[in-house]
Design a protein around this motif. Structure first.
Motif, PDB file in Angstrom:
ATOM      1  N   VAL A 103      -0.950   1.591  23.161  1.00 43.27           N
ATOM      2  CA  VAL A 103      -1.126   2.632  23.163  1.00 43.27           C
ATOM      3  C   VAL A 103      -1.706   3.419  21.596  1.00 43.27           C
ATOM      4  N   SER A 107      -4.954   5.403  21.286  1.00 42.06           N
ATOM      5  CA  SER A 107      -5.094   6.777  20.636  1.00 42.06           C
ATOM      6  C   SER A 107      -5.860   6.808  19.296  1.00 42.06           C
ATOM      7  N   ASP A 108      -5.893   5.810  18.749  1.00 42.64           N
ATOM      8  CA  ASP A 108      -6.901   5.652  17.653  1.00 42.64           C
ATOM      9  C   ASP A 108      -8.272   5.890  17.996  1.00 42.64           C
ATOM     10  N   THR A 110      -9.287   7.670  20.475  1.00 44.98           N
ATOM     11  CA  THR A 110      -9.434   8.717  21.411  1.00 44.98           C
ATOM     12  C   THR A 110      -9.951   9.916  20.459  1.00 44.98           C
ATOM     13  N   PHE A 117      -6.331  18.984  24.300  1.00 47.05           N
ATOM     14  CA  PHE A 117      -6.125  17.692  23.855  1.00 47.05           C
ATOM     15  C   PHE A 117      -6.934  17.437  22.738  1.00 47.05           C
ATOM     16  N   LYS A 120      -6.442  12.932  18.099  1.00 50.18           N
ATOM     17  CA  LYS A 120      -6.275  11.780  18.771  1.00 50.18           C
ATOM     18  C   LYS A 120      -4.845  11.772  19.605  1.00 50.18           C
ATOM     19  N   ARG A 121      -3.990  12.120  19.388  1.00 51.40           N
ATOM     20  CA  ARG A 121      -2.445  12.041  19.696  1.00 51.40           C
ATOM     21  C   ARG A 121      -2.147  12.794  21.027  1.00 51.40           C
ATOM     22  N   ARG A 122      -2.538  14.069  20.961  1.00 52.27           N
ATOM     23  CA  ARG A 122      -2.027  15.142  21.984  1.00 52.27           C
ATOM     24  C   ARG A 122      -2.140  14.364  23.519  1.00 52.27           C
ATOM     25  N   LEU A 123      -3.363  13.952  23.492  1.00 55.56           N
ATOM     26  CA  LEU A 123      -3.475  13.370  25.063  1.00 55.56           C
ATOM     27  C   LEU A 123      -2.411  12.442  25.394  1.00 55.56           C
ATOM     28  N   TRP A 124      -2.246  11.585  24.646  1.00 56.11           N
ATOM     29  CA  TRP A 124      -1.452  10.465  24.822  1.00 56.11           C
ATOM     30  C   TRP A 124       0.236  11.240  24.994  1.00 56.11           C
ATOM     31  N   PRO A 181       2.524   7.769  19.652  1.00 59.82           N
ATOM     32  CA  PRO A 181       1.639   8.944  18.922  1.00 59.82           C
ATOM     33  C   PRO A 181       2.386   9.954  18.162  1.00 59.82           C
TER      34      PRO A 181
END
Length: 188
Positions: A103, A107-108, A110, A117, A120-124, A181
């Motif tokens: 992840v 996430s890096d 994204t 979202f 980079k982190r909110r979606l995950w 994240p």
């Protein structure tokens, strides 16, 4: 060695040292001029800002506690032998070893562009939160779902056991999806 040759060698060494010193001073002056022309803004991070960034870790700690508090009486109640409980207890560390690096890499890479979202982190974090919620709901109702799937009323719960183990392991995995994240959110 002739004194004239010594003097010439010494003069050459002194000239080389002066040239090296001049280069170092020129580089320092150039770096100073660049720093003055391009000043970095001071990091303006207030205590409330940092607290908002670290609050998800408190929730993750509570979720780990809730997961283990629910699973401890549930799994033996469903007839899982004590020697087989290790599968459930190993799920957290194993998912942390496998899921968090994966992840982290994803996430890096994204780049969220929507309002929900962004970053980079909110979606995950959303994926982890929704998956964790579904896993905990499944864990809380696995006995009823097991009866609906055909578990007999004689004390054996094979379907409920499988559902409980699946819910526990997926909750550990989704907690790992959420935890990675959330930790890097503070650094970002």
């Amino acid at each position: 060695v002739v004194p004239a040759e010594e003097a010439a060698a010494l003069a050459l060494l002194q000239a080389e040292e002066q040239r090296r010193q001049a280069l170092v001073e020129a580089a320092a002056l150039e770096a100073l001029a660049f720093a003055r022309a391009n000043p970095l803004p001071p990091p303006l991070r207030s205590v409330p800002f940092l607290l908002r960034r670290t609050v998800p870790m408190y929730g993750i700690g509570i979720a780990w506690g809730a997961q283990y508090a629910r699973a401890r009486p549930l799994l033996p109640e469903l007839g899982l032998p004590p020697w087989a409980l290790w599968v459930a207890w190993v799920a957290g560390p194993v998912s942390g070893l496998v899921v968090q690096p994966l992840v982290g890499q994803l996430s890096d890479r994204t780049r969220g562009s929507s309002r929900c979202f962004a970053g980079k982190r909110r979606l995950w974090m959303w994926v982890g939160s929704l998956g964790l919620s579904a896993s905990l709901l499944l864990m809380s109702s696995c006995a009823d779902l097991g009866r609906a799937l055909g578990d007999a009323g004689d004390g054996t719960h094979p379907a409920a056991r499988v559902l409980a183990l699946l819910a526990f392991c997926s909750a550990a995995a989704f907690l790992s999806v959420l935890q990675g994240p959330a930790r890097t959110l503070v650094v970002d």
